[in-house]
Enzyme design. Structure first.
Site, short mmCIF file in Angstrom:
data_model
loop_
_atom_site.label_atom_id
_atom_site.label_comp_id
_atom_site.label_asym_id
_atom_site.label_seq_id
_atom_site.Cartn_x
_atom_site.Cartn_y
_atom_site.Cartn_z
N LYS A 157 54.85 40.88 43.91
CA LYS A 157 55.87 40.06 44.59
C LYS A 157 56.70 40.90 45.57
O LYS A 157 57.04 40.43 46.66
CB LYS A 157 56.78 39.39 43.56
CG LYS A 157 56.09 38.26 42.81
CD LYS A 157 57.06 37.56 41.87
CE LYS A 157 56.34 36.48 41.08
NZ LYS A 157 57.21 35.75 40.19
N HIS A 174 19.82 43.87 42.83
CA HIS A 174 21.07 43.93 42.06
C HIS A 174 21.55 45.35 41.99
O HIS A 174 20.76 46.26 41.81
CB HIS A 174 20.85 43.44 40.62
CG HIS A 174 20.13 42.15 40.53
ND1 HIS A 174 18.76 42.07 40.61
CD2 HIS A 174 20.57 40.89 40.38
CE1 HIS A 174 18.40 40.79 40.52
NE2 HIS A 174 19.48 40.05 40.38
N LYS A 222 17.95 37.20 47.47
CA LYS A 222 19.16 37.30 46.61
C LYS A 222 19.71 38.72 46.64
O LYS A 222 18.98 39.68 46.42
CB LYS A 222 18.81 36.92 45.17
CG LYS A 222 19.97 37.10 44.20
CD LYS A 222 19.57 36.81 42.76
CE LYS A 222 20.71 37.09 41.81
NZ LYS A 222 20.30 37.06 40.40
N ASP A 238 60.20 30.55 43.24
CA ASP A 238 60.81 30.74 41.91
C ASP A 238 62.31 30.45 42.02
O ASP A 238 62.90 29.82 41.14
CB ASP A 238 60.65 32.19 41.42
CG ASP A 238 59.24 32.50 40.94
OD1 ASP A 238 58.49 31.56 40.65
OD2 ASP A 238 58.90 33.70 40.88
#
Ligand code: NAP
Length: 542
Positions: A321, A144, A170, A362
């Site tokens: 956007k 980790h 892992k 939209d």
């Protein structure tokens, strides 16, 4: 191989009441659909006497309602165990060789590799080819890093793969960007045994949801939002219901909701329910991308180029956007004429031949809402006042102008309103206005395109227009609030009190989502489904 849905449970002490509570949580996890429990036993060995901690651990494992992983995580890798490693390995050895052993024991590679002696003790307690004893516990070797991608990631992985006693490998590290998930997916593709590859933090959500697509051994899910054991862990209910985890497989197409922040977006709820209803093999999930052109461009270019991700499209929201239109221009992606004029797009689509398109649904949704309310196909003769000059206002202004309306823009920053007007086509009757102008000559339609009235915004209880201006409107005027959290905004309430006609933001949200759904799937969203799902989600949020 099925990816196991694993719920970590972390008892805080070895007190009998706490053990009973932890077992009740494990039963709840089983009832919700978990496959495996990870008992995080660190705290049982951190404060109480070791014997008591070990007895409590043995009880949890023996009474576990599901097969389990036993983990005594060191403080160095995010756990609570800060004692002696020899003592920890001795506990692990006794858990592994107990009458009711856990199915798996998880130990960090950093501890396992610290000394040949420690490694040998662990090998004696787990199942592997050279094990002489009758032992059923398998070893998960884990690494980790809470700081980010470890510099020696590949070297560490190779070293872990060289250990024959490790049945499962892992890797988990903190994600700086959603691009880091792609490396985890590539690592899973080269696995030589069951492998867990998880990204921590909000950006790691892709690795957690898409674990079955890339054949990960397991993914972790929290029993509830309060019980996460690593940053960014989703709840089991989110994974199973919101993201349809059990239906994700190698062929599943990936669709994102791109923005920042996006974790609370309701788009995945609507689209995933729709995919399920029409049996379209896709999943819609959050893709947070930090504000700015560079992060957006770098991320989109990697996602669209990745060979096995099956990235098929995205909803794009604040603040990207405009960036989507810029990227489409740079990359030569198909952009329809109206979207180019608006200068902002909310939808990315990969076509069947692998080309990319952008659209602004939209604008379509605003047009649908207004023409339905007026009962005609055009807004000729209507005067529309738009409050705001951001992305939604641009879509509203271009749409209303295309439908023949006269436009007035009122914005907190008038220069932005001027810039919007300047971008409209020549010949459109459009002006910057003030509330005085609206009172002197009341509009037929008012569209709120600011976040004023939004429960999570800075002005949840305010009106975007004064009461005096609302008083000046004719009774058949339409108030259209694009805000949809809540549906009943202060503006809608004030309009209803004056018996004005109203269009609420949920109508627009559903229509723009239905248009996106049709673009991605080639099929209509089931009639009424998105309305139902949105209403249920908004009700649950109250
Ligand atoms: P945006 O690009 O950030 O623009 C926000 C606009 O609101 C700007 O003109 C800004 O003025 C103005 N504003 C912000 N806070 C204000 C305040 N406290 N008082 C007065 N004006 C304020 O955002 P957007 O993409 O246009 O979205 C605006 C809203 O539209 C969103 O909050 C959302 O609720 C709604 N929306 C709804 C849907 C739907 O499907 N229903 C879809 C898209 C958007 P300045 O120029 O002075 O900063």
């Amino acid at each position: 191989m099925t990816t196991l849905l694993t719920v970590p449970i972390t008892p805080e002490s070895s007190e009998p009441d706490e053990i009973v509570r932890a077992l009740a949580d494990a039963i709840a996890a089983k009832q919700l659909g978990a496959d495996l429990i990870e008992w995080r036993l660190d705290s049982l060995f951190a404060g109480a006497g070791d014997d008591q901690g070990e007895a409590a651990s043995l009880r949890l494992i023996a009474e576990s309602p599901l097969p389990c992983i036993a983990t005594i995580r060191s403080a160095a890798e995010g756990g609570h165990y800060d004692g002696d490693d020899d003592a920890r390995i001795a506990h692990i050895e006794r858990l592994g060789t107990a009458d009711s052993p856990p199915r798996y024991i998880d130990l960090e590679w950093s501890t396992f590799s610290r000394s040949a002696n420690l490694a040998q003790k662990v090998r004696l307690a787990v199942d592997h080819d050279k094990q002489q004893r009758d032992i059923s516990t398998s070893l998960i070797l884990s690494a980790h890093d809470f700081e980010g991608r470890p510099k020696d990631l590949l070297r560490r992985l190779t070293a872990m793969r060289d250990e024959p006693a490790a049945k499962v490998i892992k890797i988990a590290f903190a994600m700086r960007s959603i691009r880091d998930n792609l490396e985890l997916f590539d690592l899973l593709a080269t696995r030589d045994r069951p492998t867990i590859a998880l990204g921590m933090g909000e950006a790691g959500i892709l690795s957690r949801i898409l674990a079955p697509k890339f054949g990960a051994f397991l993914t972790f899910a929290a029993l509830n939002p309060q019980s996460t054991s690593a940053p960014g862990q989703p709840t089991i209910t989110d994974l199973l219901d919101r993201y349809r985890f059990r239906s994700i497989n190698k062929a599943t197409k990936v669709i994102g909701i791109i923005g920042y922040p996006v974790s609370h977006s309701l788009s995945p709820d609507l689209h995933n329910a729709g995919f399920s209803a029409i049996e379209f093999n896709a999943v819609d999930l959050p893709m947070p991308i930090a504000p700015g052109w560079e992060p957006f461009k770098a991320t989109l270019n990697e996602l669209t180029a990745h060979e096995t991700l099956d990235f098929t499209g995205a909803s794009v929201t604040i603040p990207h956007k405009e960036n989507l239109v810029r990227l489409a221009q740079e990359n030569g992606w198909d952009t329809d004429e109206q979207t180019a004029r608006i200068g902002a797009a909310n939808t990315l689509i990969r076509t069947d031949d692998g080309a990319w398109q952008i659209r602004n649904t939209d604008a379509q949704a605003i047009a649908q809402c207004l023409t339905e309310a007026q009962g005609r196909d055009s807004l000729k003769g209507d005067s529309v006042a738009i409050i705001g000059a951001g992305g939604a206002a641009r879509a509203a202004a271009v749409t209303c102008a295309d439908l023949g309306a006269d436009i007035r823009i009122i914005n907190r920053s008038p220069e932005r309103a001027e810039a919007l007007i300047a971008d409209l086509q020549p010949g459109v009757n459009a002006h910057v206005a003030t509330e005085d102008d609206l009172r002197a000559s009341p509009p037929d339609i008012v569209i709120n395109c600011t976040p004023v009235g939004m429960s999570t915004g800075s002005a949840p209880n305010e009106l975007p227009l004064t009461e005096a201006t609302l008083d000046a409107l004719a009774v058949n005027a339409i108030i259209f609030d694009t805000v949809y959290t809540p549906i009943q905004t202060p503006l809608i309430t004030s309009a209803e009190a004056r018996s004005l006609r109203t269009i609420t933001g949920d109508a627009m949200f559903v229509k723009q989502a239905e248009a996106q759904f049709a673009l991605w799937t080639g099929k209509e969203a089931p009639d009424g489904l998105f309305n139902q799902v949105l209403a249920a989600r908004l009700k649950a949020q109250v």
